[in-house]
Enzyme design. Structure first.
Site, short mmCIF file in Angstrom:
data_model
loop_
_atom_site.label_atom_id
_atom_site.label_comp_id
_atom_site.label_asym_id
_atom_site.label_seq_id
_atom_site.Cartn_x
_atom_site.Cartn_y
_atom_site.Cartn_z
N CYS A 79 14.22 6.00 -5.57
CA CYS A 79 13.56 5.81 -5.26
C CYS A 79 12.58 6.69 -3.58
O CYS A 79 12.97 7.89 -3.57
CB CYS A 79 13.02 4.33 -4.16
N CYS A 100 0.86 -0.84 -0.04
CA CYS A 100 0.04 0.21 -0.06
C CYS A 100 1.07 1.31 0.13
O CYS A 100 0.29 1.83 -0.58
CB CYS A 100 -0.98 -0.20 1.32
#
Length: 394
Positions: free
Chosen positions: A352, A203
């Site tokens: 990232c 998530c």
């Protein structure tokens, strides 16, 4: 074995001795339902339910378990409340930021129902403690978002003969089922093999519609109540699949594998799911946020050229980005789809959110012959902390 439709499940919990006058008033809307009645409410009072994760699914589940009159709720969670949790983890509030999630959830439960006993397990669930923790509960609810924990929960529940209510959410999609190896299928009958590591985003990587947590979490509690009281037909042998965009439910049948191996001991679940420690990146392939900032300034002034590659997902890129970064998501790189987009004759700097995914991509590129490649240590979080603190984090 056939599905749940041919299996009559007994009530999971024996009834408590009595309800107090205050409890009779509180639970009156249950007591007048013939299928629940006094005996069902007494079973709920005597029930012990373990909730793994005080997060998106655990939040509504614990509130409704407490409201329903479940006597004891156990909470397994070793995390703390962050601002990004509040979009869906409704058991926590702004006042709880930085606090233990388990303690925050306990306080909300007791505010709602002081008659509920709350037991905290502020630890990371693993093969060394799962059986001891599970032994004290009647039913397990798991809403965690990683496959290693799901297999661990399934196997521990199977060994102890306990039912396991499972929920899963991602973006607009949810799934929920009941697994009980004693009477029907377990999680391994639905997923005999774990999907390849990194193929299903968490998530935190893929996002989740906040209200989806309530939709799936409430179904999980519905199943727990039916198991405890012995009413209705549970989701044992069935998986409900929900699409919030289409507002549609569909049902999949699951049957027990007649050739499946009995579950008799716990295993190394991270190895089973292909999840190992984060790749070790040597200093020669790492750049700090301040070093990257200097490299960008130099490039803009005509210095050494390089490509800054953002391996996150598009939604993350929209929230916050490093100037000059080009988005090429990790999945496209690892699958080979983006091979032609990454030059070999120019230095690549990957990044990232925190450095874990970029380190994984870095290792993959090195294994495929790239030599001019580094990654940003600490990712966007380090960039915001050290270079652009005015930007948002998520």
């Amino acid at each position: 074995m056939s599905t749940q439709e041919s299996v009559a499940l007994p009530p999971l919990v024996q009834p408590a001795a009595a309800l107090t006058p205050e409890e009779m008033q509180r639970y009156s809307r249950h007591l007048i339902i013939p299928e629940v009645g006094l005996q069902g409410q007494l079973r709920l009072k005597n029930a012990k339910v373990l909730v793994i994760g005080a997060g998106g699914l655990g939040s509504p589940a614990m509130l409704y378990l407490a409201a329903a009159g479940v006597g004891t709720i156990g909470i397994v969670d070793d995390d703390v409340v962050e601002a990004s949790n509040l979009q869906r983890q409704v058991i926590h509030t702004v006042r709880d930021l930085g606090r233990s999630k388990a303690q925050s959830a306990r306080d909300s439960i007791l505010d709602l129902n002081p008659g509920t006993a709350v037991v905290l397990h502020e630890t990371r669930l693993d093969a060394g403690n799962a059986l001891d923790i599970f032994a004290g509960y009647d039913v397990i609810l798991d809403g965690t978002d990683n496959f290693a924990t799901r297999y661990l929960v399934n196997d521990a529940a199977a060994i102890l003969g306990k039912p396991y209510v499972w929920g899963s959410i991602l973006r607009f999609d949810g799934q929920v089922s009941v697994f009980w190896d004693r009477y029907g299928p377990n999680y391994r009958d639905l997923y005999p093999e774990a999907p390849p590591a990194g193929s299903v985003p968490s998530c935190a990587e893929g996002g989740v519609l906040g209200v989806l947590c309530a939709q799936i979490g409430s179904v999980m509690v519905n199943e727990a109540i039916k198991l405890i009281t012995g009413i209705g037909s549970t989701l044992l042998g069935r998986v409900l699949v929900f699409n919030a965009l289409q507002m549609s439910w569909r049902e999949l049948k699951v049957r027990k594998d007649p050739h499946g191996e009995p579950i008799t001991e716990l295993a190394d679940y991270e190895a089973f799911c292909g999840v190992g420690p984060a790749p070790v990146v040597d200093a020669g392939h790492t750049v700090s946020a301040t070093e990257l900032a200097a490299m960008l300034r130099s490039r803009d002034d005509g210095g050494a050229s390089f490509e800054l590659i953002d391996v996150r997902e598009p939604g993350e890129y929209e929230i916050v980005r490093i100037p000059g970064a080009r988005l090429v998501p990790k999945g496209r790189i690892l699958s080979g789809e983006a091979a032609g987009e990454l030059p070999r004759d120019k230095e690549l700097v990957l990044h990232c959110k925190s450095g874990a995914r970029s380190a994984e991509v870095l290792r993959e590129l090195l294994d495929h012959g790239y030599t001019k490649v580094r990654h940003l240590d600490g990712g966007v979080l380090a960039w915001v902390r050290d270079v652009e603190p005015e930007k948002a984090v998520y």
